[in-house]
Design a protein around this motif. Structure first.
Motif, PDB file in Angstrom:
ATOM      1  N   ILE A  60      29.320  30.186  46.108  1.00 27.01           N
ATOM      2  CA  ILE A  60      29.952  31.435  47.302  1.00 27.01           C
ATOM      3  C   ILE A  60      30.624  30.570  48.075  1.00 27.01           C
ATOM      4  O   ILE A  60      31.958  30.652  48.365  1.00 27.01           O
ATOM      5  CB  ILE A  60      29.381  31.778  47.725  1.00 27.01           C
ATOM      6  N   VAL A  61      30.222  29.237  48.525  1.00 24.35           N
ATOM      7  CA  VAL A  61      31.384  28.923  49.459  1.00 24.35           C
ATOM      8  C   VAL A  61      32.567  28.158  49.277  1.00 24.35           C
ATOM      9  O   VAL A  61      33.886  28.270  49.727  1.00 24.35           O
ATOM     10  CB  VAL A  61      30.805  27.814  50.036  1.00 24.35           C
ATOM     11  N   PHE A  62      32.019  27.544  47.897  1.00 29.64           N
ATOM     12  CA  PHE A  62      33.637  27.123  47.049  1.00 29.64           C
ATOM     13  C   PHE A  62      34.887  28.007  46.211  1.00 29.64           C
ATOM     14  O   PHE A  62      35.640  27.735  46.386  1.00 29.64           O
ATOM     15  CB  PHE A  62      33.118  26.497  45.705  1.00 29.64           C
ATOM     16  N   HIS A  63      33.939  29.088  46.202  1.00 27.09           N
ATOM     17  CA  HIS A  63      34.782  30.203  45.606  1.00 27.09           C
ATOM     18  C   HIS A  63      35.213  30.822  46.587  1.00 27.09           C
ATOM     19  O   HIS A  63      36.227  31.192  46.753  1.00 27.09           O
ATOM     20  CB  HIS A  63      33.391  31.161  45.302  1.00 27.09           C
ATOM     21  N   LEU A  64      34.660  30.979  47.607  1.00 28.80           N
ATOM     22  CA  LEU A  64      35.523  31.748  48.983  1.00 28.80           C
ATOM     23  C   LEU A  64      36.981  31.018  49.358  1.00 28.80           C
ATOM     24  O   LEU A  64      38.029  31.056  49.795  1.00 28.80           O
ATOM     25  CB  LEU A  64      34.764  32.534  49.829  1.00 28.80           C
ATOM     26  N   PHE A  65      36.648  29.841  49.357  1.00 21.85           N
ATOM     27  CA  PHE A  65      37.557  28.396  49.420  1.00 21.85           C
ATOM     28  C   PHE A  65      38.892  28.853  48.365  1.00 21.85           C
ATOM     29  O   PHE A  65      40.290  28.680  48.502  1.00 21.85           O
ATOM     30  CB  PHE A  65      37.538  27.577  49.228  1.00 21.85           C
ATOM     31  N   ASP A  66      38.211  29.062  47.415  1.00 20.48           N
ATOM     32  CA  ASP A  66      38.974  28.654  45.974  1.00 20.48           C
ATOM     33  C   ASP A  66      40.160  30.040  45.577  1.00 20.48           C
ATOM     34  O   ASP A  66      41.478  30.104  45.745  1.00 20.48           O
ATOM     35  CB  ASP A  66      38.119  28.613  44.690  1.00 20.48           C
ATOM     36  N   VAL A 108      43.122  33.133  40.476  1.00 17.27           N
ATOM     37  CA  VAL A 108      42.754  32.725  39.195  1.00 17.27           C
ATOM     38  C   VAL A 108      42.831  32.582  37.991  1.00 17.27           C
ATOM     39  O   VAL A 108      42.053  30.914  37.394  1.00 17.27           O
ATOM     40  CB  VAL A 108      41.936  34.563  38.283  1.00 17.27           C
ATOM     41  N   ALA A 109      43.946  32.639  37.368  1.00 15.33           N
ATOM     42  CA  ALA A 109      44.369  31.910  36.385  1.00 15.33           C
ATOM     43  C   ALA A 109      44.759  30.271  36.737  1.00 15.33           C
ATOM     44  O   ALA A 109      44.264  29.666  35.611  1.00 15.33           O
ATOM     45  CB  ALA A 109      46.269  32.983  35.925  1.00 15.33           C
ATOM     46  N   HIS A 110      45.217  30.138  38.228  1.00 13.47           N
ATOM     47  CA  HIS A 110      45.341  28.691  38.229  1.00 13.47           C
ATOM     48  C   HIS A 110      44.318  27.660  38.126  1.00 13.47           C
ATOM     49  O   HIS A 110      44.384  26.742  37.448  1.00 13.47           O
ATOM     50  CB  HIS A 110      46.696  28.661  39.815  1.00 13.47           C
ATOM     51  N   SER A 111      43.467  28.584  38.547  1.00 14.54           N
ATOM     52  CA  SER A 111      41.744  28.183  38.809  1.00 14.54           C
ATOM     53  C   SER A 111      41.354  27.464  38.288  1.00 14.54           C
ATOM     54  O   SER A 111      40.902  26.297  38.128  1.00 14.54           O
ATOM     55  CB  SER A 111      41.621  28.261  40.574  1.00 14.54           C
ATOM     56  N   LEU A 112      41.081  28.898  36.956  1.00 16.19           N
ATOM     57  CA  LEU A 112      39.919  28.207  36.414  1.00 16.19           C
ATOM     58  C   LEU A 112      40.892  27.805  35.070  1.00 16.19           C
ATOM     59  O   LEU A 112      40.004  27.761  33.665  1.00 16.19           O
ATOM     60  CB  LEU A 112      39.551  29.885  35.783  1.00 16.19           C
ATOM     61  N   GLU A 113      42.227  27.746  35.190  1.00 18.34           N
ATOM     62  CA  GLU A 113      42.403  26.619  33.603  1.00 18.34           C
ATOM     63  C   GLU A 113      42.461  25.405  33.767  1.00 18.34           C
ATOM     64  O   GLU A 113      42.539  24.485  33.102  1.00 18.34           O
ATOM     65  CB  GLU A 113      44.213  26.580  33.347  1.00 18.34           C
ATOM     66  N   ARG A 114      41.654  25.556  34.916  1.00 12.10           N
ATOM     67  CA  ARG A 114      41.200  23.845  35.148  1.00 12.10           C
ATOM     68  C   ARG A 114      39.592  23.904  34.540  1.00 12.10           C
ATOM     69  O   ARG A 114      38.969  23.909  34.534  1.00 12.10           O
ATOM     70  CB  ARG A 114      40.694  23.301  36.595  1.00 12.10           C
ATOM     71  N   PRO A 115      39.366  22.337  33.328  1.00 11.89           N
ATOM     72  CA  PRO A 115      38.289  22.639  32.719  1.00 11.89           C
ATOM     73  C   PRO A 115      36.722  22.263  33.938  1.00 11.89           C
ATOM     74  O   PRO A 115      36.189  23.230  33.493  1.00 11.89           O
ATOM     75  CB  PRO A 115      38.365  21.860  31.635  1.00 11.89           C
TER      76      PRO A 115
END
Ligand code: HEM
Length: 258
Positions: free
Chosen positions: A156-162, A181-188
């Motif tokens: 959750i801490v990572f996700h809030l920063f992300d 979301v798209a930019h973040s999750l395209e990193r494997p």
């Protein structure tokens, strides 16, 4: 001459409290709710009630995120809708902030009660189980809850920063939820972090959804089938849908616009 007999030690010796919840009788009593929270039963109630609140959030968040599959316009409109709830009765984001405060309170109390229960359990059983098999059987649920809870907390801490505060190493656009979301999750590696964290969340939700009924005292054996069914359905649905987001971004089904 008659000898004075020494009384057996057991007749004069008063035993101290044997449970983790028993306390000094002379201590000043706090208001009822605080006293209740200090007991193991009170902490279990708090865990169950805050757990239900968090489950409500996790469910609503998952349903909201499904709009990702409808495209950027739908997803960003939904993100803006959350900020507009009860406008113009309330200023923009005020209601969202009230929800956030409720959620933060629920998380803090959930973690505090979990920690308190661990301390009580350690005091009640300071000696480890003699047989490894008993130990494994008795602590399987509590140990997985602890580890899955810690993983979800760190996530959750990572996700809030992300996605809410700064972005984590990609170009973060405030207010462009879909792009972020798209930019973040395209990193494997990040997709993997989301998958692992949501699997841990699934495990935590399964044990949690099952335990709620126990903690609130609704544990008639007749309902055990329903409890199990509910726990599997709820945790399964959240896990499958949440894990689908990083997988679908990796597969190119959800992708950034520019
Ligand atoms: C793959 C799964 C997930 C995705 C794709 C996702 C996506 C998002 C996005 C896009 C936002 C920003 C929303 C906005 O700016 O309006 C967000 C915020 C947030 N997410 Fe998630 N999320 C996921 C899983 C989770 C989980 C499992 C939790 C907690 C158990 C969680 C907790 C939060 C919180 C607390 C916020 C901040 C909400 C706010 O400040 O209004 N998320 N998430």
């Amino acid at each position: 001459m008659a000898q004075a007999t020494t009384p057996a030690p057991s007749s004069t010796h008063t035993r101290g409290p044997v449970t983790g919840t028993a306390r000094d009788a002379n201590r000043k009593r706090a208001p009822f709710l605080i006293e209740f929270y200090r007991s193991a039963v009170g902490k279990k109630y708090v865990m169950a009630i805050t757990g239900i609140m968090i489950m409500g959030f996790v469910f609503a968040h998952m349903v909201g995120n499904v709009k990702m599959y409808l495209g950027p316009a739908e997803f960003d409109t939904y993100a803006e809708f959350l900020r507009q709830i009860l406008v113009p009765i309330f200023p923009r984001t005020l209601f969202l902030w009230l929800l956030r405060l409720g959620l933060i309170t629920a998380f803090v109390l959930h973690i505090h009660a979990a920690y308190g229960l661990t301390v009580i359990n350690h005091k009640a059983r300071p000696v480890k189980y003699a047989s490894k098999r008993d130990y494994v059987a008795a602590n399987y649920a509590s140990r997985t809850m602890r580890w899955s809870g810690i993983i979800v907390g760190l996530f959750i801490v990572f996700h809030l920063f992300d996605l809410s505060w700064t972005g984590t190493g990609f170009h973060y656009y405030r207010g462009a939820a879909y792009e972020n979301v798209a930019h973040s999750l395209e990193r494997p590696l990040v997709a993997l972090i989301y998958i692992v964290a949501n699997l841990a969340l699934g495990l935590h939700l399964f044990h949690g959804a099952w335990s709620i009924f126990q903690s609130l005292g609704w544990n008639n054996p007749r309902f055990n089938k329903w409890r199990r069914g509910f726990a599997i359905a709820f945790a399964g649905l959240i896990t499958v849908v949440n894990v689908s987001f990083p997988i679908m971004v990796q597969a190119g089904v959800v992708g950034h616009v520019g």
